[in-house]
Design a protein around this motif. Sequence first.
Motif, mmCIF file in Angstrom:
data_model
loop_
_atom_site.group_PDB
_atom_site.id
_atom_site.type_symbol
_atom_site.label_atom_id
_atom_site.label_comp_id
_atom_site.label_asym_id
_atom_site.label_seq_id
_atom_site.Cartn_x
_atom_site.Cartn_y
_atom_site.Cartn_z
ATOM 1 N N SER A 18 -23.236 -21.773 -162.766
ATOM 2 C CA SER A 18 -24.389 -21.792 -161.876
ATOM 3 C C SER A 18 -24.943 -23.202 -161.714
ATOM 4 O O SER A 18 -25.229 -23.656 -160.599
ATOM 5 C CB SER A 18 -25.472 -20.856 -162.419
ATOM 6 O OG SER A 18 -26.636 -20.908 -161.630
ATOM 7 N N LEU A 19 -25.094 -23.913 -162.832
ATOM 8 C CA LEU A 19 -25.619 -25.278 -162.779
ATOM 9 C C LEU A 19 -24.683 -26.195 -161.996
ATOM 10 O O LEU A 19 -25.134 -26.967 -161.130
ATOM 11 C CB LEU A 19 -25.807 -25.812 -164.198
ATOM 12 C CG LEU A 19 -26.284 -27.263 -164.317
ATOM 13 C CD1 LEU A 19 -27.615 -27.466 -163.615
ATOM 14 C CD2 LEU A 19 -26.383 -27.677 -165.791
ATOM 15 N N ALA A 20 -23.376 -26.089 -162.269
ATOM 16 C CA ALA A 20 -22.414 -26.928 -161.549
ATOM 17 C C ALA A 20 -22.431 -26.614 -160.055
ATOM 18 O O ALA A 20 -22.394 -27.535 -159.217
ATOM 19 C CB ALA A 20 -21.014 -26.720 -162.119
ATOM 20 N N GLY A 21 -22.498 -25.338 -159.710
ATOM 21 C CA GLY A 21 -22.554 -24.961 -158.300
ATOM 22 C C GLY A 21 -23.798 -25.482 -157.624
ATOM 23 O O GLY A 21 -23.772 -25.881 -156.447
ATOM 24 N N THR A 22 -24.911 -25.500 -158.365
ATOM 25 C CA THR A 22 -26.165 -26.009 -157.806
ATOM 26 C C THR A 22 -26.091 -27.510 -157.561
ATOM 27 O O THR A 22 -26.559 -28.019 -156.533
ATOM 28 C CB THR A 22 -27.334 -25.691 -158.756
ATOM 29 O OG1 THR A 22 -27.366 -24.285 -159.017
ATOM 30 C CG2 THR A 22 -28.655 -26.111 -158.147
ATOM 31 N N VAL A 23 -25.501 -28.232 -158.496
ATOM 32 C CA VAL A 23 -25.349 -29.687 -158.334
ATOM 33 C C VAL A 23 -24.476 -30.004 -157.121
ATOM 34 O O VAL A 23 -24.808 -30.879 -156.302
ATOM 35 C CB VAL A 23 -24.739 -30.303 -159.614
ATOM 36 C CG1 VAL A 23 -24.371 -31.767 -159.373
ATOM 37 C CG2 VAL A 23 -25.723 -30.183 -160.775
ATOM 38 N N GLY A 53 -29.051 -21.859 -154.344
ATOM 39 C CA GLY A 53 -28.806 -20.535 -154.887
ATOM 40 C C GLY A 53 -27.360 -20.085 -154.820
ATOM 41 O O GLY A 53 -26.986 -19.100 -155.473
ATOM 42 N N ILE A 54 -26.536 -20.814 -154.069
ATOM 43 C CA ILE A 54 -25.126 -20.428 -153.984
ATOM 44 C C ILE A 54 -24.440 -20.565 -155.348
ATOM 45 O O ILE A 54 -23.474 -19.844 -155.638
ATOM 46 C CB ILE A 54 -24.393 -21.278 -152.913
ATOM 47 C CG1 ILE A 54 -23.062 -20.620 -152.546
ATOM 48 C CG2 ILE A 54 -24.213 -22.718 -153.380
ATOM 49 C CD1 ILE A 54 -22.410 -21.221 -151.325
ATOM 50 N N GLY A 55 -24.963 -21.438 -156.218
ATOM 51 C CA GLY A 55 -24.417 -21.549 -157.564
ATOM 52 C C GLY A 55 -24.626 -20.262 -158.359
ATOM 53 O O GLY A 55 -23.742 -19.828 -159.112
ATOM 54 N N ILE A 56 -25.793 -19.631 -158.185
ATOM 55 C CA ILE A 56 -26.077 -18.351 -158.841
ATOM 56 C C ILE A 56 -25.118 -17.282 -158.325
ATOM 57 O O ILE A 56 -24.592 -16.470 -159.087
ATOM 58 C CB ILE A 56 -27.540 -17.935 -158.606
ATOM 59 C CG1 ILE A 56 -28.497 -18.961 -159.217
ATOM 60 C CG2 ILE A 56 -27.805 -16.549 -159.178
ATOM 61 C CD1 ILE A 56 -29.968 -18.670 -158.958
ATOM 62 N N ALA A 59 -21.673 -17.628 -159.882
ATOM 63 C CA ALA A 59 -21.659 -17.204 -161.277
ATOM 64 C C ALA A 59 -21.662 -15.684 -161.401
ATOM 65 O O ALA A 59 -20.935 -15.112 -162.218
ATOM 66 C CB ALA A 59 -22.860 -17.802 -162.018
ATOM 67 N N VAL A 60 -22.466 -15.006 -160.580
ATOM 68 C CA VAL A 60 -22.541 -13.544 -160.661
ATOM 69 C C VAL A 60 -21.257 -12.904 -160.152
ATOM 70 O O VAL A 60 -20.804 -11.879 -160.685
ATOM 71 C CB VAL A 60 -23.777 -13.023 -159.902
ATOM 72 C CG1 VAL A 60 -23.767 -11.496 -159.819
ATOM 73 C CG2 VAL A 60 -25.051 -13.482 -160.590
ATOM 74 N N LEU A 61 -20.624 -13.488 -159.150
ATOM 75 C CA LEU A 61 -19.335 -12.963 -158.694
ATOM 76 C C LEU A 61 -18.281 -13.055 -159.805
ATOM 77 O O LEU A 61 -17.468 -12.133 -159.980
ATOM 78 C CB LEU A 61 -18.867 -13.727 -157.452
ATOM 79 C CG LEU A 61 -19.617 -13.418 -156.149
ATOM 80 C CD1 LEU A 61 -19.190 -14.384 -155.047
ATOM 81 C CD2 LEU A 61 -19.388 -11.976 -155.709
ATOM 82 N N VAL A 62 -18.314 -14.149 -160.560
ATOM 83 C CA VAL A 62 -17.409 -14.267 -161.711
ATOM 84 C C VAL A 62 -17.719 -13.168 -162.728
ATOM 85 O O VAL A 62 -16.809 -12.531 -163.282
ATOM 86 C CB VAL A 62 -17.531 -15.661 -162.364
ATOM 87 C CG1 VAL A 62 -16.775 -15.711 -163.690
ATOM 88 C CG2 VAL A 62 -17.003 -16.742 -161.424
ATOM 89 N N ALA A 63 -19.006 -12.925 -162.964
ATOM 90 C CA ALA A 63 -19.401 -11.882 -163.920
ATOM 91 C C ALA A 63 -18.937 -10.504 -163.466
ATOM 92 O O ALA A 63 -18.488 -9.686 -164.280
ATOM 93 C CB ALA A 63 -20.919 -11.895 -164.095
ATOM 94 N N MET A 64 -19.029 -10.245 -162.162
ATOM 95 C CA MET A 64 -18.547 -8.961 -161.629
ATOM 96 C C MET A 64 -17.044 -8.818 -161.836
ATOM 97 O O MET A 64 -16.555 -7.747 -162.200
ATOM 98 C CB MET A 64 -18.880 -8.855 -160.142
ATOM 99 C CG MET A 64 -20.341 -8.666 -159.824
ATOM 100 S SD MET A 64 -20.590 -8.585 -158.026
ATOM 101 C CE MET A 64 -22.347 -8.244 -157.949
ATOM 102 N N ALA A 180 -25.791 -11.362 -167.328
ATOM 103 C CA ALA A 180 -25.073 -12.357 -166.525
ATOM 104 C C ALA A 180 -25.968 -12.930 -165.437
ATOM 105 O O ALA A 180 -25.972 -14.144 -165.188
ATOM 106 C CB ALA A 180 -23.828 -11.722 -165.919
ATOM 107 N N LEU A 181 -26.751 -12.071 -164.781
ATOM 108 C CA LEU A 181 -27.675 -12.549 -163.758
ATOM 109 C C LEU A 181 -28.730 -13.463 -164.376
ATOM 110 O O LEU A 181 -29.072 -14.512 -163.813
ATOM 111 C CB LEU A 181 -28.338 -11.364 -163.064
ATOM 112 C CG LEU A 181 -29.429 -11.696 -162.037
ATOM 113 C CD1 LEU A 181 -28.910 -12.649 -160.972
ATOM 114 C CD2 LEU A 181 -29.971 -10.417 -161.409
ATOM 115 N N GLY A 182 -29.238 -13.074 -165.545
ATOM 116 C CA GLY A 182 -30.205 -13.927 -166.219
ATOM 117 C C GLY A 182 -29.620 -15.282 -166.574
ATOM 118 O O GLY A 182 -30.275 -16.323 -166.410
ATOM 119 N N ALA A 183 -28.374 -15.304 -167.050
ATOM 120 C CA ALA A 183 -27.718 -16.565 -167.390
ATOM 121 C C ALA A 183 -27.531 -17.440 -166.157
ATOM 122 O O ALA A 183 -27.714 -18.668 -166.209
ATOM 123 C CB ALA A 183 -26.370 -16.280 -168.052
#
Length: 342
Positions: A18-23, A53-56, A59-64, A180-183
């Motif tokens: 998520s952080l990397a995607g945000t950067v 928010g695309i980083g979030i 990350a959630v798609l990976v979690a799914m 995962a969403l919280g992370a």
Amino acid sequence: MPAFPDTTAWLVLLACISLAGTVVARRYALWRDLLDHPGERRSHVVATPRGGGIGIVFAVLVAMGLLAYRDHGQVVAMALAAAGLLLVAGIGWLDDHRPLTPWSRLAVHAIAASLLAMVAYRAGGQVAVALPAFVLAMVLVNIWNFMDGIDGIASLQALVVAAACALLANDMASRWLSLALGAACLGFLPMNLPRARIFLGDVGSGALGYMLALAVVLVATGGGRAWSLSTWMLLSMPASAFLLDAALTLVSRIVRGERWWTPHVGHAYQRWAKVAGSHWPVTFAYAAWAVAGSMLAWLGRDWPEATIMYVGSAWYLGGGILWLWFQLYRGHRPGLPGKKSE
């Protein structure tokens, strides 16, 4: 669901994604000049990139995908939910680049909400479960968009609500996706607090609402939990600050004959931030209310249904009174010192 080899490691990885995607999103926004500029209908005073928010979402798609891989019984549900998430995030991404009509966005949101209703129907086998899921998705997608107006408020609120869903979950699948969403939200926050270096954008705010709707639906139907109004009441309490501020502000604008679908700074949190001269105290105050609602929901999980409904109604009544007091008094107090928010 089989346990993950090391859940903590996976959650740290999701936060990093998520952080990397945000950067990366920030660099892209600066390159494409995707900036939110200050104005009378905005609460910031510095031009700021949007679309983080695309980083979030990534990350959630990976979690799914991980959830579907580890538990084959979740493959169809995760495929439907991922399709809905991509629709909401996709229309938000387009809107971040070139403003779309509200009705085109609502049409896409309705399709995504229908996919979530299918997830709920598969889990509960009842139209009485699917219909609230559809409504919940439509409501939360738009509420998180309405309430994403100051630094950190939407992502921190989503983090607390996701944590509450994990706390209230009766099965591993629901708990994993909530964590995962919280992370993912935690990975985004360093770029948004205490001073925003990038905003969620419509791609992030709408997607957060959809992902929270998914988490709530999974918790409400998972682990053999029977559908009931008290279950929905409990699960709504962590998000009650957003629900109340959005709903009461919308009703008040409609009553006054305003163009309620246009941007504005009339929410209680926006007026409070203006009075305070800073965003972060308001963001953390709303988060504190969400934490209190989460604790109350956790304490009440074994209460009789009637008790839950009475306590939940009193909680919402108290929140409504606070909102009214702030809008009529505190939000209009003249002459309060404060610096401009950034």
